[in-house]
Design a protein around this motif. Structure first.
Motif, PDB file in Angstrom:
ATOM      1  N   TRP A  52       1.158  -0.989   0.379  1.00 14.07           N
ATOM      2  CA  TRP A  52       0.114  -0.432  -0.034  1.00 14.07           C
ATOM      3  C   TRP A  52       0.601   1.182   0.007  1.00 14.07           C
ATOM      4  O   TRP A  52       0.359   1.950  -0.423  1.00 14.07           O
ATOM      5  CB  TRP A  52      -1.048   0.102   1.054  1.00 14.07           C
ATOM      6  CG  TRP A  52      -1.665  -1.335   1.027  1.00 14.07           C
ATOM      7  CD1 TRP A  52      -2.239  -1.527  -0.242  1.00 14.07           C
ATOM      8  CD2 TRP A  52      -2.184  -1.808   2.325  1.00 14.07           C
ATOM      9  NE1 TRP A  52      -3.609  -2.509   0.366  1.00 14.07           N
ATOM     10  CE2 TRP A  52      -3.441  -2.406   2.112  1.00 14.07           C
ATOM     11  CE3 TRP A  52      -2.198  -1.872   3.762  1.00 14.07           C
ATOM     12  CZ2 TRP A  52      -4.191  -3.773   2.482  1.00 14.07           C
ATOM     13  CZ3 TRP A  52      -2.859  -2.531   4.683  1.00 14.07           C
ATOM     14  CH2 TRP A  52      -4.039  -3.574   4.009  1.00 14.07           C
ATOM     15  N   ASP A  53       1.567   1.357   1.053  1.00 11.92           N
ATOM     16  CA  ASP A  53       2.605   2.529   1.292  1.00 11.92           C
ATOM     17  C   ASP A  53       4.090   2.284   0.419  1.00 11.92           C
ATOM     18  O   ASP A  53       4.950   2.887   0.482  1.00 11.92           O
ATOM     19  CB  ASP A  53       3.011   2.908   2.426  1.00 11.92           C
ATOM     20  CG  ASP A  53       2.944   2.300   4.025  1.00 11.92           C
ATOM     21  OD1 ASP A  53       3.853   1.570   3.209  1.00 11.92           O
ATOM     22  OD2 ASP A  53       2.767   2.933   4.279  1.00 11.92           O
ATOM     23  N   GLY A  54       4.393   1.120   0.474  1.00 10.28           N
ATOM     24  CA  GLY A  54       6.170   0.928   0.064  1.00 10.28           C
ATOM     25  C   GLY A  54       7.221   0.556   1.381  1.00 10.28           C
ATOM     26  O   GLY A  54       7.640   0.547   0.860  1.00 10.28           O
ATOM     27  N   HIS A  55       6.214   0.965   2.294  1.00  6.33           N
ATOM     28  CA  HIS A  55       7.489   0.466   3.270  1.00  6.33           C
ATOM     29  C   HIS A  55       7.626  -0.686   3.432  1.00  6.33           C
ATOM     30  O   HIS A  55       7.089  -1.845   3.172  1.00  6.33           O
ATOM     31  CB  HIS A  55       7.090   1.432   4.557  1.00  6.33           C
ATOM     32  CG  HIS A  55       6.663   0.469   6.052  1.00  6.33           C
ATOM     33  ND1 HIS A  55       4.824   0.738   5.452  1.00  6.33           N
ATOM     34  CD2 HIS A  55       6.594  -0.374   6.142  1.00  6.33           C
ATOM     35  CE1 HIS A  55       4.153  -0.850   6.184  1.00  6.33           C
ATOM     36  NE2 HIS A  55       5.216  -0.658   7.076  1.00  6.33           N
ATOM     37  N   ILE A  56       8.783  -1.193   4.239  1.00  8.51           N
ATOM     38  CA  ILE A  56       9.538  -2.492   4.253  1.00  8.51           C
ATOM     39  C   ILE A  56       9.165  -2.782   5.820  1.00  8.51           C
ATOM     40  O   ILE A  56       8.882  -2.592   6.668  1.00  8.51           O
ATOM     41  CB  ILE A  56      11.181  -2.989   4.436  1.00  8.51           C
ATOM     42  CG1 ILE A  56      12.183  -1.869   3.075  1.00  8.51           C
ATOM     43  CG2 ILE A  56      11.751  -3.859   4.486  1.00  8.51           C
ATOM     44  CD1 ILE A  56      11.848  -2.796   1.307  1.00  8.51           C
ATOM     45  N   LEU A  57       8.437  -4.272   4.984  1.00  9.30           N
ATOM     46  CA  LEU A  57       8.082  -4.347   6.198  1.00  9.30           C
ATOM     47  C   LEU A  57       8.672  -5.995   7.493  1.00  9.30           C
ATOM     48  O   LEU A  57       8.668  -5.336   8.589  1.00  9.30           O
ATOM     49  CB  LEU A  57       6.212  -5.626   6.633  1.00  9.30           C
ATOM     50  CG  LEU A  57       5.323  -4.555   5.062  1.00  9.30           C
ATOM     51  CD1 LEU A  57       3.929  -5.970   4.751  1.00  9.30           C
ATOM     52  CD2 LEU A  57       4.784  -3.886   6.731  1.00  9.30           C
ATOM     53  N   ASP A  58       9.360  -6.913   6.317  1.00  8.47           N
ATOM     54  CA  ASP A  58      10.440  -7.316   7.122  1.00  8.47           C
ATOM     55  C   ASP A  58      11.088  -7.798   6.012  1.00  8.47           C
ATOM     56  O   ASP A  58      11.264  -7.914   4.798  1.00  8.47           O
ATOM     57  CB  ASP A  58      10.013  -8.619   7.216  1.00  8.47           C
ATOM     58  CG  ASP A  58      10.153  -9.673   8.380  1.00  8.47           C
ATOM     59  OD1 ASP A  58      10.908  -9.376   8.797  1.00  8.47           O
ATOM     60  OD2 ASP A  58      10.386 -11.318   8.813  1.00  8.47           O
ATOM     61  N   ALA A  59      12.175  -8.132   6.886  1.00 10.18           N
ATOM     62  CA  ALA A  59      13.446  -9.075   5.697  1.00 10.18           C
ATOM     63  C   ALA A  59      14.086 -10.546   6.470  1.00 10.18           C
ATOM     64  O   ALA A  59      14.076 -10.334   7.405  1.00 10.18           O
ATOM     65  CB  ALA A  59      14.654  -7.663   4.853  1.00 10.18           C
ATOM     66  N   VAL A  60      13.924 -11.311   5.994  1.00 14.32           N
ATOM     67  CA  VAL A  60      15.086 -12.289   6.498  1.00 14.32           C
ATOM     68  C   VAL A  60      15.428 -12.932   5.808  1.00 14.32           C
ATOM     69  O   VAL A  60      16.007 -13.397   4.517  1.00 14.32           O
ATOM     70  CB  VAL A  60      13.834 -13.775   6.610  1.00 14.32           C
ATOM     71  CG1 VAL A  60      14.010 -14.570   7.349  1.00 14.32           C
ATOM     72  CG2 VAL A  60      12.247 -12.847   7.025  1.00 14.32           C
ATOM     73  N   SER A  61      17.002 -13.047   6.221  1.00 16.28           N
ATOM     74  CA  SER A  61      18.293 -13.481   6.054  1.00 16.28           C
ATOM     75  C   SER A  61      18.347 -15.355   5.111  1.00 16.28           C
ATOM     76  O   SER A  61      17.657 -15.757   6.424  1.00 16.28           O
ATOM     77  CB  SER A  61      19.226 -13.004   6.823  1.00 16.28           C
ATOM     78  OG  SER A  61      20.801 -13.690   6.294  1.00 16.28           O
TER      79      SER A  61
END
Length: 852
Positions: free
Chosen positions: A205-214
């Protein structure tokens, strides 16, 4: 020495839910994480309808769906169905739910259900824009899809390559308080400079990063550990924030070993860390931190045993995470399985008591893991006899897994590495204050005992003491032994090895025990398991029964289920005879009586050859190297043709053989007789015997007939037209061998009483069709009747229809006298052969009729 009150398991404190459930566990958001159910008597809890069941279980809305991902059936016959949760047709990241059970019944469910509430299901940010935002977040100088050689290699291997493709998912915003659910673009971003593999979630919806999993840093990292009890061992940890911690995913099961900081709150526990994943003694000696790699390596080993040897997927059979808490509580000289938190916790010992070092030895970890196994299988109640069985099973798994992982350790001592004295001995329970015989020396009487735990209690009525009986039984089953127990039973058990004994124990615990099972129930469970695995008369089953007998539970082994199989008759040379439930390695010796020869008297199977006719009985003596000795006798077996003994007997409503029918039949009618023959021995129910009869009189063959039941008799009609004289009978039998036995008998003298006018009866049509039967009567002149005949022309005529044996009356018609023709209505009478009897006063006529 007195019994040690070392409690290796806390009683299960989880709340019990009534109704349909056996176990019902909730997450903090009140969703069901795991549930086990009672048998489904209604037939409504179907595996094939698990998706709808999940919706009901979670009170899910119309926007929630469960989509089947895979179905598997393990080697125990349990079917596992895994579902992915969707919200408005979009997959919910990490939300999967599984159902497990036999055939089509749900017995267990587990997983994570997400209570999703999002504003909309349409993205406001395009996939292309979201990918640019994901790449900006990763910040790599070069990506793997930009390297032509790497792309070509991936495509050569059958993969699409590294080019990221977005998919819409619903996931949590892990970077915002409260972790709200958001619609997200999900990408796998593969960077080359610097190298990384990450799942990146971009808010749709707004393009911000929700999560990142290595995908690299959170994978298992091989390392080594200098353990406290087991030397240097290879372990797995994971890379985390530049260090390594004791966490891993092993065969899809998460293992974590945490530092409880000598507290009792799981939430306050922290990770143990190491700089290079080489957990040396020098680095981790302080505060007994060397105990952490021990617990972790032991948990890996125990999990590997259950998965590779017994085919069990972790503690609950469905991938339950393995949680270890080291440094639990202050100066705690114990270890426990927490049945509510599904965790194992280990104390560091107590310097002021007997055991002063951490309780993380391999057999102790395996013991606690075993309590978890029990919770999800037999779930034996933790008190009295069930509690002693519960403890005994955990000791069994401690010994079995220690032997499997390191045979150089002292298999039959429990906790021998914790101090200068072990906790228990399975090979000699008496040495540590336990009984080795049910109700024998050191047995704690559980009758009228009120279970009390804690330091001043009674160990829940002796669960750690009376477990010695199961321990010693298992030792004998595995290793063998001879002696006399405390109640005077002399025993001799041939050991079957620890691996086979463990297979039996696991099946017994998993399928044949219930929460309140006693030692007697356990004996039955082990015997049932040995039968299922190895056969009822196998060496393993013999040893199982004898091992329980050795500890005073039940009798010694008795053969079960063996019988002689083969044909019921012998015609020349027979088909093979054998023994049902014959164990491997058994030796069979055959003998017989009767007119046959044994063709292979010292073989597991044999044929026999007929030399005469009659009956035979076979006897098989079965022995085996491990103590089987059984004698089995067959049922009588027919040999060749049957034989008959006389005399042939006849009956005609009171007539005996040789009597003059005229003395009884004043109207000279056709008389229904029944002829019997005696056969020795009687024909068997499984064989079809056909009797053939022929009667010869003054003019040769008078009549013949056949039947299939010689000892019930065969009805026949003696026609009045037969000439007077002696009548002889030939009878013979055909059996399944196709042979016959002849028997000849002089029959009876039949007098026709000629000289009197006939009272005749003609029936037509015969066969009767159309529901009517017409009878034409020709009545005699009174002057020509015998003097003692009583006939009154005004008397009513009665027609009676009988079955062929004259035992069942089918219908009666009464008609006035004086008419020549009579029409009888046969509507509703079943098609078949019958006997029609006409009576008028003392006059009688009989006619066989066929109704179609």
């Amino acid at each position: 020495m007195g019994a040690l009150a070392i409690v290796l398991m806390a009683p299960n404190l989880r709340a019990q839910n009534g109704g349909d459930t056996l176990d019902f566990q909730l997450r903090t958001d009140k969703t069901v994480s795991n549930a086990r159910f009672k048998p489904d008597k209604s037939g409504k809890r179907k595996l094939s309808e698990a998706a709808q069941f999940f919706k009901t279980l979670h009170n899910a809305g119309n926007d929630d769906q469960f989509v089947l991902q895979r179905t598997q059936t393990d080697n125990l016959g349990i079917t596992h169905r895994l579902y992915q949760q969707y919200y408005k047709g979009i997959p919910v990241e990490g939300a999967q739910y599984a159902a497990h059970g036999h055939q089509d019944e749900i017995e267990t469910v587990n997983g994570e259900f997400a209570k999703v509430k999002i504003a909309g299901d349409q993205p406001g940010v395009s996939e292309k824009s979201a990918l640019a935002l994901a790449q900006k977040f990763v910040g790599a100088k070069k990506y793997k899809w930009e390297d032509a050689q790497l792309q070509a290699h991936m495509q050569k291997m059958g993969h699409a390559g590294y080019s990221p493709k977005g998919s819409l998912v619903v996931t949590r915003d892990e970077r915002q308080a409260g972790r709200p659910w958001r619609l997200s673009w999900k990408f796998t971003i593969s960077a080359l400079e610097p190298e990384s593999e990450q799942l990146v979630f971009v808010d749709a919806w707004d393009g911000h990063i929700l999560d990142a999993v290595s995908l690299l840093c959170n994978t298992n990292a091989p390392g080594t550990a200098e353990t406290l009890y087991s030397g240097t061992r290879n372990i797995m940890g994971d890379s985390w924030s530049g260090q390594f911690r004791l966490r891993e995913t092993r065969n899809n099961v998460n293992i974590s070993t945490l530092n409880a900081l000598r507290g009792t709150s799981y939430g306050a526990a922290v990770d143990f860390t190491d700089n290079d994943n080489n957990w040396t003694a020098a680095e981790h000696t302080a505060n007994w931190d060397r105990a952490a790699p021990d617990a972790h390596w032991a948990a890996e080993t125990v999990l590997d045993y259950w998965q590779t040897v017994q085919g069990r997927n972790s503690i609950n059979g469905s991938g339950l995470p393995v949680q270890n808490y080291v440094h639990f509580a202050v100066d705690w000289d114990n270890a426990q399985w927490d049945g509510v938190g599904n965790a194992m916790r280990y104390g560091d010992g107590n310097p002021a008591k007997l055991y002063t070092i951490p309780f993380v030895a391999l057999d102790v970890v395996a013991h606690e893991f075993g309590h978890g196994i029990n919770q999800y299988t037999a779930n034996l109640k933790y008190e009295k006899e069930p509690g002693a069985l519960n403890e005994g099973f955990s000791d069994i798994w401690g010994a079995v897994i220690e032997n499997w992982a390191d045979p150089n350790k002292q298999t039959w001592l429990i906790g021998e590495e914790l101090g200068f004295i072990p906790l228990r001995s399975m090979s000699n329970p008496n040495a540590f204050g336990q009984p080795d015989t049910y109700h024998g020396t050191n047995w704690v009487n559980v009758d009228n005992c009120t279970p009390v735990g804690g330091p001043t209690g009674n160990d829940y009525c002796g669960v750690h003491t009376n477990s010695g009986v199961l321990n010693f039984m298992f030792f004998l089953l595995a290793q063998g032994g001879a002696g006399t127990n405390d109640i005077g039973n002399a025993y001799n058990v041939s050991g079957i090895g620890i691996f086979e004994a463990a297979r039996i124990a696991y099946i017994a615990e998993s399928y044949f025990l219930t929460p309140n099972s006693t030692f007697a129930d356990a004996r039955n469970a082990f015997i049932n398991a040995s039968h299922a695995l190895y056969g009822p008369n196998s060496c393993e089953s013999i040893a199982t029964s004898n091992a329980w007998y050795a500890v005073g539970v039940g009798g010694p082994f008795a053969p079960s289920g063996m019988s002689i199989s083969g044909p019921n008759h012998v015609c020349g040379t027979s088909d093979p005879f054998g023994i049902t439930s014959l164990p491997p390695g058994a030796i069979v010796t055959w003998s017989k009586d009767g007119p046959v020869d044994i063709d292979n008297p010292n073989s597991n199977t044999t044929t026999v050859t007929q030399f005469d006719y009659g009956w035979t009985t076979l006897t098989a003596t079965v022995t085996s190297p491990c103590g089987l000795n059984a004698t089995i006798t067959s049922a009588p077996i027919q040999v060749g043709n049957p034989y008959m003994v006389g005399p042939i007997e006849t009956s005609s409503n009171g007539l005996g053989a040789g009597e003059n029918l005229c003395n009884h039949d004043y109207d000279y009618d056709d008389w229904v007789n029944t002829m019997f023959i005696t056969v020795n021995p009687a024909p068997p129910a499984w064989d079809t015997w056909t009797l053939h009869w022929e009667m010869y009189g003054p003019n040769g063959l008078a009549m013949s007939w056949t039947g299939t039941n010689p000892n019930l008799g065969l009805p026949f009609i003696m026609p009045a037209s037969q000439e007077p004289g002696w009548y002889n009978v030939d009878a013979w039998i055909t059996n399944s061998c196709g042979q016959t036995s002849d028997y000849y008998e002089t029959g009876f003298y039949y007098v026709d009483c000629k000289g009197a006018s006939r009272f005749s009866m003609t029936v037509y049509p015969n066969p009767a069709t159309g529901g009517n039967l017409q009878v034409v009567m020709e009545e005699p002149e009174a002057a020509k009747l015998p003097a003692n005949a009583k006939v009154a022309s005004s008397e009513q005529i009665t027609f009676t229809l009988y079955d062929m044996k004259m035992t069942s009356m089918m219908r009666i018609w009464k008609v006035p006298s004086g008419q020549k023709k009579h029409l009888l209505n046969t509507t509703g009478i079943k098609a078949g052969q019958y006997i029609l009897v006409m009576t008028k006063g003392s006059l009688k006529r009989t006619q066989q009729v066929l109704i179609k």
